[in-house]
Motif scaffolding. Structure first.
Motif, PDB file in Angstrom:
ATOM      1  N   PRO A 242       0.656  -1.205   0.127  1.00  0.00           N
ATOM      2  CA  PRO A 242      -0.122   0.001   0.238  1.00  0.00           C
ATOM      3  C   PRO A 242       1.109   1.273   0.212  1.00  0.00           C
ATOM      4  CG  PRO A 242      -0.653  -1.415   1.754  1.00  0.00           C
ATOM      5  CD  PRO A 242       0.821  -2.222   1.365  1.00  0.00           C
ATOM      6  N   GLY A 243       1.693   1.085   0.465  1.00  0.00           N
ATOM      7  CA  GLY A 243       2.648   2.284   0.241  1.00  0.00           C
ATOM      8  C   GLY A 243       3.386   2.765  -0.699  1.00  0.00           C
ATOM      9  N   LEU A 244       3.626   1.937  -1.744  1.00  0.00           N
ATOM     10  CA  LEU A 244       3.789   1.814  -2.820  1.00  0.00           C
ATOM     11  C   LEU A 244       2.873   2.133  -3.626  1.00  0.00           C
ATOM     12  CD1 LEU A 244       6.581  -1.039  -3.488  1.00  0.00           C
ATOM     13  CD2 LEU A 244       7.169   1.368  -3.121  1.00  0.00           C
ATOM     14  N   THR A 245       2.269   1.751  -3.721  1.00  0.00           N
ATOM     15  CA  THR A 245       0.706   2.361  -4.264  1.00  0.00           C
ATOM     16  C   THR A 245       0.511   4.082  -4.105  1.00  0.00           C
ATOM     17  OG1 THR A 245      -0.487   0.099  -4.320  1.00  0.00           O
ATOM     18  CG2 THR A 245      -1.819   2.126  -5.153  1.00  0.00           C
ATOM     19  N   ARG A 246       0.056   4.139  -2.833  1.00  0.00           N
ATOM     20  CA  ARG A 246       0.133   5.640  -2.063  1.00  0.00           C
ATOM     21  C   ARG A 246       0.889   6.211  -2.396  1.00  0.00           C
ATOM     22  NH1 ARG A 246      -5.608   7.173   0.184  1.00  0.00           N
ATOM     23  NH2 ARG A 246      -6.806   6.145  -0.550  1.00  0.00           N
ATOM     24  N   SER A 247       1.313   6.668  -3.964  1.00  0.00           N
ATOM     25  CA  SER A 247       2.917   6.893  -4.414  1.00  0.00           C
ATOM     26  C   SER A 247       2.389   8.787  -3.656  1.00  0.00           C
ATOM     27  CB  SER A 247       3.766   7.341  -5.289  1.00  0.00           C
ATOM     28  OG  SER A 247       1.930   8.121  -6.406  1.00  0.00           O
ATOM     29  N   THR A 248       3.472   9.510  -3.245  1.00  0.00           N
ATOM     30  CA  THR A 248       2.933  11.375  -3.227  1.00  0.00           C
ATOM     31  C   THR A 248       2.456  12.220  -4.469  1.00  0.00           C
ATOM     32  OG1 THR A 248       5.488  10.893  -1.527  1.00  0.00           O
ATOM     33  CG2 THR A 248       5.150  13.444  -2.978  1.00  0.00           C
ATOM     34  N   ALA A 249       2.795  11.214  -5.690  1.00  0.00           N
ATOM     35  CA  ALA A 249       2.173  11.870  -6.968  1.00  0.00           C
ATOM     36  C   ALA A 249       1.032  11.679  -6.376  1.00  0.00           C
ATOM     37  CB  ALA A 249       2.604  11.764  -8.100  1.00  0.00           C
ATOM     38  N   LEU A 250       0.171  10.007  -6.629  1.00  0.00           N
ATOM     39  CA  LEU A 250      -0.759   9.969  -6.324  1.00  0.00           C
ATOM     40  C   LEU A 250      -1.628  11.152  -4.866  1.00  0.00           C
ATOM     41  CD1 LEU A 250      -3.610   8.465  -7.661  1.00  0.00           C
ATOM     42  CD2 LEU A 250      -2.536   6.379  -5.873  1.00  0.00           C
ATOM     43  N   LEU A 251      -0.984  10.510  -4.084  1.00  0.00           N
ATOM     44  CA  LEU A 251      -2.082  11.713  -2.795  1.00  0.00           C
ATOM     45  C   LEU A 251      -1.804  12.820  -3.684  1.00  0.00           C
ATOM     46  CD1 LEU A 251       0.406  10.326   0.178  1.00  0.00           C
ATOM     47  CD2 LEU A 251      -2.663   9.509  -0.328  1.00  0.00           C
ATOM     48  N   GLN A 252      -0.758  13.605  -4.354  1.00  0.00           N
ATOM     49  CA  GLN A 252      -1.416  14.916  -4.262  1.00  0.00           C
ATOM     50  C   GLN A 252      -2.505  15.312  -5.257  1.00  0.00           C
ATOM     51  OE1 GLN A 252       2.611  16.150  -5.903  1.00  0.00           O
ATOM     52  NE2 GLN A 252       3.179  17.076  -3.888  1.00  0.00           N
ATOM     53  N   TYR A 253      -2.474  14.639  -6.840  1.00  0.00           N
ATOM     54  CA  TYR A 253      -3.627  14.348  -7.476  1.00  0.00           C
ATOM     55  C   TYR A 253      -4.940  14.299  -6.673  1.00  0.00           C
ATOM     56  CZ  TYR A 253      -6.190  12.177 -11.421  1.00  0.00           C
ATOM     57  OH  TYR A 253      -7.820  12.460 -12.476  1.00  0.00           O
ATOM     58  N   LEU A 254      -4.978  13.481  -5.756  1.00  0.00           N
ATOM     59  CA  LEU A 254      -6.258  13.128  -5.432  1.00  0.00           C
ATOM     60  C   LEU A 254      -6.422  13.775  -4.317  1.00  0.00           C
ATOM     61  CD1 LEU A 254      -5.963   9.330  -3.843  1.00  0.00           C
ATOM     62  CD2 LEU A 254      -6.743   9.193  -6.088  1.00  0.00           C
ATOM     63  N   ASN A 255      -6.076  14.475  -3.977  1.00  0.00           N
ATOM     64  CA  ASN A 255      -6.499  15.804  -3.462  1.00  0.00           C
ATOM     65  C   ASN A 255      -6.905  17.107  -4.099  1.00  0.00           C
ATOM     66  OD1 ASN A 255      -6.253  14.676  -0.878  1.00  0.00           O
ATOM     67  ND2 ASN A 255      -4.356  14.780   0.001  1.00  0.00           N
ATOM     68  N   GLU A 256      -6.707  17.230  -5.421  1.00  0.00           N
ATOM     69  CA  GLU A 256      -7.054  18.477  -6.064  1.00  0.00           C
ATOM     70  C   GLU A 256      -7.933  18.825  -6.100  1.00  0.00           C
ATOM     71  OE1 GLU A 256      -5.281  17.975  -9.782  1.00  0.00           O
ATOM     72  OE2 GLU A 256      -2.896  18.043  -9.266  1.00  0.00           O
ATOM     73  N   PRO A 257      -8.602  20.047  -5.736  1.00  0.00           N
ATOM     74  CA  PRO A 257      -9.323  20.413  -5.982  1.00  0.00           C
ATOM     75  C   PRO A 257     -10.649  19.756  -6.573  1.00  0.00           C
ATOM     76  CG  PRO A 257      -8.017  22.049  -5.069  1.00  0.00           C
ATOM     77  CD  PRO A 257      -7.702  21.163  -5.857  1.00  0.00           C
ATOM     78  N   ALA A 258     -10.797  19.978  -8.054  1.00  0.00           N
ATOM     79  CA  ALA A 258     -11.365  19.173  -9.198  1.00  0.00           C
ATOM     80  C   ALA A 258     -10.975  17.556  -9.039  1.00  0.00           C
ATOM     81  CB  ALA A 258     -10.533  20.219 -10.340  1.00  0.00           C
ATOM     82  N   THR A 259     -10.301  17.070  -8.477  1.00  0.00           N
ATOM     83  CA  THR A 259      -9.650  15.853  -8.292  1.00  0.00           C
ATOM     84  C   THR A 259     -11.492  15.369  -7.655  1.00  0.00           C
ATOM     85  OG1 THR A 259      -8.053  15.942 -10.153  1.00  0.00           O
ATOM     86  CG2 THR A 259      -9.010  13.584  -8.445  1.00  0.00           C
ATOM     87  N   ALA A 260     -10.805  15.553  -6.433  1.00  0.00           N
ATOM     88  CA  ALA A 260     -11.509  15.304  -5.451  1.00  0.00           C
ATOM     89  C   ALA A 260     -12.448  16.048  -5.071  1.00  0.00           C
ATOM     90  CB  ALA A 260     -10.854  16.642  -3.786  1.00  0.00           C
TER      91      ALA A 260
END
Length: 279
Positions: A242-260
């Motif tokens: 899971p640590g590899l799956t939820r990369s920093t880039a993925l977390l940033q993407y998921l938290n972008e307002p439009a994406t969220a």
């Protein structure tokens, strides 16, 4: 004990590779519906008759037609199989039939623990399928009907192994590499028998150990993101970190307002849709 387990896995894999997969008799109605839907000469009346001949399938078709995804713009409540057929279309009805086929692999399990795992695996699969449908529409822009079908089919190897574990005690006790490899081989053979299109099968078998692209693209990323966001977890062992799956880039993407915002809307619609699949 470990040697015996490896032997059991080898027997199951060999059977699958020889095409000796035995489907439960309870899936006959669903397989018959799939054959009808795949036939260019198939007519609405034929589909309606086959659905009415299988009450569970008929109920699920109506429930799915009334889910938020398909009942948009103030559409009237679907109260008949005919209305459901018109609203869902043949491709989504095909996915619904596939859902029944997949679920029935675990229906004959007697062991309470394994049966509970099969039920959880189905809840997980239903959520992933529903999320994949909405994510395909709103984020990855792949064909949503294909994403729904792929989501339903993506754990078919796991369902089959749970069913076999019922007659081979201890088969799935250890979380090792063999399980993942066996799932992949068995899934390939089942999908071949069910005539799953090659692009869908390839996306499914490439999920193991996969990382989500940023931004997500294609069917594989659609499924990976749906699995990542599913509120229900798979009960089966996974070699993914899971640590590899939820990369920093993925977390940033998921938290972008439009994406969220898109994902929040997707989750709400998927909740309604998965509930219909679980009827």
């Amino acid at each position: 004990m470990e040697k015996e387990k490896m032997k059991d896995f080898a027997v199951i894999v060999a059977e699958a590779q020889r095409g000796e997969l035995v489907f439960p008799t309870s899936v006959n109605a669903a397989l018959s519906l799939q054959l009808c839907l795949a036939d260019p000469a198939c007519h609405d009346e034929d589909v309606i008759k086959k659905l009415l001949a299988e009450p569970v399938l008929a109920a699920r078709a109506v429930a799915l037609a009334n889910s938020a995804v398909f009942r948009s713009n103030g559409a009237a409540l679907a109260t008949s199989v005919r209305t459901a057929v018109m609203r869902l279309g043949y491709r989504n009805l095909y996915s619904l039939a596939a859902a029944m086929v997949v679920r029935q692999f675990g229906a004959r399990i007697i062991d309470p623990g394994l049966r509970a795992q099969a039920e959880q695996l189905w809840r997980y699969s239903a959520h992933v399928a529903a999320l994949a449908y909405v994510i395909a529409q709103r984020i990855t822009r792949v064909d949503a009907d294909t994403a729904l079908f792929a989501g339903i089919m993506h754990e078919v190897g796991g369902f089959y192994l749970l069913g076999r574990a019922d007659t081979m005690p201890g088969l799935l006790d250890d979380r090792d590499d063999w399980l993942g490899a066996a799932q992949e081989i068995i899934a390939r053979e089942i999908m071949k028998k069910l005539q799953v299109p090659e692009p869908v099968a390839l996306a499914i078998v490439s999920l193991r150990g996969g990382a989500i692209g940023i931004p997500p693209q294609g069917l594989r990323d659609t499924l990976l993101l749906a699995r990542e966001l599913s509120p229900v977890q798979s009960p089966l062992p996974s070699r993914d970190d899971p640590g590899l799956t939820r990369s920093t880039a993925l977390l940033q993407y998921l938290n972008e307002p439009a994406t969220a915002a898109l994902l929040e809307e997707a989750a709400a619609q998927a909740k309604s849709m998965s509930a219909a699949l679980l009827v």
